[in-house]
Design an enzyme around this catalytic site. Structure first.
Site, short mmCIF file in Angstrom:
data_model
loop_
_atom_site.label_atom_id
_atom_site.label_comp_id
_atom_site.label_asym_id
_atom_site.label_seq_id
_atom_site.Cartn_x
_atom_site.Cartn_y
_atom_site.Cartn_z
N ASP A 1 0.84 -1.20 0.00
CA ASP A 1 0.00 0.00 0.00
C ASP A 1 0.88 1.25 0.00
O ASP A 1 1.60 1.51 0.97
CB ASP A 1 -0.89 -0.03 1.25
N CYS B 1 -5.64 4.08 -4.02
CA CYS B 1 -5.73 2.65 -3.72
C CYS B 1 -7.02 1.95 -4.12
O CYS B 1 -6.97 0.89 -4.74
CB CYS B 1 -5.42 2.41 -2.25
N HIS C 1 -11.09 -2.25 1.20
CA HIS C 1 -11.30 -0.90 0.66
C HIS C 1 -12.13 -0.88 -0.61
O HIS C 1 -11.94 -0.03 -1.48
CB HIS C 1 -9.95 -0.21 0.41
N HIS D 1 1.40 2.41 3.99
CA HIS D 1 0.46 3.55 4.06
C HIS D 1 0.49 4.17 5.46
O HIS D 1 0.69 3.48 6.45
CB HIS D 1 -0.95 3.04 3.73
#
Length: 589
Positions: A38, A77, A130, A208
């Site tokens: 990420d 993302c 997500h 991230h």
């Protein structure tokens, strides 16, 4: 309690069954381990020239595998994840952004999980989803037998995180990437013991932000003279690399390394301020630095080491996996199988489209999406900041923009054709599903909602743990746009903070044809607290606070698309202030 106990067994006994063997002389279908990091940029690996970051396991995968040096994803993302899962450009799956409902994958889409599950594979996902938080959008309803992780875009605490495990809350112990790796290894062991091929998807949420990592890894990179942000991020990547090494060793110990395709990539470019080669731009950018990421495929004995310079992308992974696993399944894909390219067969010239949602500020001026189109030699970018073309062969660092008049004719035609598609595409977020079978309780969070009047997001952009603030006048409102699947009666509560001056004021809930009100009888102001962040800032850190559940009332709702809105009534004091984290709905009939 059972969830916690079983999870601890998963985390600490992943090697329990290694001594067992399979008595099966038939060739086994191949396994696939897909690892996604990420916010790890093209330059965030040693093998791409980073002299300060240590990634020995990823470097070894690259040295012994197939490196796609020009591999492209989306600049943020959630769209990248949707494209990986479906083989389609994300905007065709309902995903164009990272919050506000723009991140939600259409639940009718066919995912990698669906296809491999139907083909007899054990399917598991361990990490960041997500792509939707509603019941029908979660991994277990999208083709995955096993899920440990979280469905939002991020979590605030990387140490001992509270995660979701197959629809239940699970309190875990340890560092997030280690926990996810342990669980993936346990899943792989289970599939091995069952004699079943597996598709294991491991979408880490590191590196991230928030920047959280152990002291030893943070100090390791601080001692190299790096600032706190870069040292913390490099520490997280170092940890991720260590976990990749653990996974490879686990496959070796099980004796299935030679039958397991290992794929590693990232979901977008890095945040600003660290090495990324000569690439222009960072995360959020349609230029090379925002969308070009490391990607390696490794399979000992079947894939010879190679470095491929032709265009490849996230939408190619699903077609590639299906050909590799010899799964006969017709899909609608914007990508193509990379297997011929890997095997050195003729490869056609192609164009890749990359798209992003514009910022809220730019949307106000009429711009909804920005895009770029790439060929092997040329790039054109059309954004709210201006249009430009680049010769990526002569100018890989994009230092000399070209006039659009100098672009190849085919690229200009593609640009015009894409405009025609975008002009008739509805980029509004999908309404949030509610009233689905099995979903008797739902929470809609602030980042999924909308506001009018003076209301703003506390952190400014409405992402993950953000909340609504400055709700203080009768012209302000907060609402959630929903698609109710079945008639029902719900009890509604708001997750609130409010000051003493708000006591005596009323909040009114409104749905079509009815409303309910409740008076605020007590204040609650939770302190903002932070976890083990290495960098403290409003945008990067994990600012969080406790919330009190305030009961508002009951309402009936019919099937269809509706807005559930909240308004302030009878404000008793001009200094009254409300903050809202989310809406909690409990089905009562």
């Amino acid at each position: 309690m059972l969830v916690v106990i079983r999870l601890i067994l998963i985390l600490f006994l992943p090697l329990l069954f290694l001594a067992c063997t399979q008595d099966n002389d038939e060739p086994n279908p191949p396994n696939i381990l897909l690892i996604l990091s990420d916010d790890q940029g093209w330059g965030d690996v040693g093998y791409n020239g980073n002299q300060l970051l240590e990634t020995p396991n990823l470097d070894h995968l690259a040295a012994t595998g197939v490196v796609f040096n020009r591999f492209y994803v989306n600049p943020v993302c959630a769209p990248s994840r949707a494209a990986i899962l479906t083989g389609k450009y994300a905007f065709r799956t309902g995903v164009v952004g990272v919050s506000g409902g723009y991140e939600n994958l259409d639940s009718e889409e066919i995912t990698m999980g669906d296809i491999f599950q139907q083909a007899g594979y054990r399917t598991g996902i361990f990490g960041k989803w997500h792509n939707g938080r509603a019941h029908s959008q979660k991994p277990n309803q999208q083709g995955f037998d096993e899920f440990l992780g979280f469905c939002s875009g991020g979590i605030g605490n990387y140490f001992d995180p509270n995660l979701e495990w197959n629809g239940k809350e699970a309190q875990t112990k340890g560092y997030i990437a280690d926990i996810l790796t342990d669980s993936a290894m346990h899943f792989i062991t289970g599939a091995y013991q069952m004699g079943t091929p597996f598709f294991c998807y491991l979408p880490y949420n590191t590196p991230h932000t928030p920047i959280q990592i152990t002291d030893s890894l943070f100090d390791k990179y601080k001692d190299k003279g790096l600032n706190a942000a870069t040292a913390g991020i490099y520490g997280m990547i170092d940890n991720l690399d260590w976990n990749v090494g653990r996974l490879i060793s686990h496959l070796d110990q099980l004796g299935i390394r030679g039958n397991t395709l290992v794929v590693f990539l990232s979901d977008n470019g890095p945040i600003k301020g660290r090495y990324n080669g000569e690439l222009k731009g960072y995360k959020g950018s349609l230029h090379e630095g925002g969308v070009r990421v490391p990607c390696v495929m490794n399979l000992p004995g079947r894939l010879e080491p190679a470095k491929i310079e032709r265009l490849a992308a996230h939408v190619d992974l699903l077609p590639t996996f299906l050909q590799f696993a010899d799964i006969d399944y017709t899909i609608e894909s914007d990508g193509c199988s990379l297997w011929p390219l890997i095997k050195g067969k003729p490869w056609p010239n192609r164009q890749l489209v990359t798209m992003k949602q514009t910022s809220r500020q730019k949307q106000q001026s009429g711009s909804t999406v920005e895009f770029s189109i790439r060929t092997d030699s040329t790039l054109v970018v059309e954004s709210a900041d201006g249009d430009a073309g680049y010769d990526l062969v002569q100018d890989p660092g994009q230092q000399q923009p070209l006039s659009l008049d100098l672009l190849p004719v085919g690229l200009v035609e593609s640009k015009d054709s894409l405009h025609a598609i975008l002009d008739v595409t509805d980029f509004r977020p999908q309404p949030l599903p509610m009233g689905e079978p099995g979903a008797n309780q739902q929470v809609f969070y602030a980042d999924e909602g909308h506001a009018t009047g003076h209301v703003e997001y506390y952190k400014g952009f409405g992402y993950n743990s953000d909340w609504f603030t400055y709700w203080s006048t009768e012209i302000d409102s907060i609402y959630w746009h929903v698609n109710n699947k079945s008639p029902a009666t719900y009890h509604a509560s708001l997750l609130l903070n409010c000051n003493q001056e708000a006591v005596g004021s009323s909040i009114t809930l409104k749905v079509p044809g009815q409303q309910a009100s409740a008076e605020i009888t007590e204040s609650f102001l939770g302190p903002i607290y932070q976890t083990q962040d290495r960098v403290i800032s409003k945008g990067w850190s994990s600012l969080r606070k406790p919330w009190k559940e305030y009961s508002i009332g009951d309402f009936n709702i019919k099937p269809g698309i509706h807005s559930i809105s909240f308004h302030l009534e009878s404000i008793r004091n001009s200094e009254a202030m409300f903050e809202v984290r989310g809406l909690k709905l409990m089905k009562i009939d």
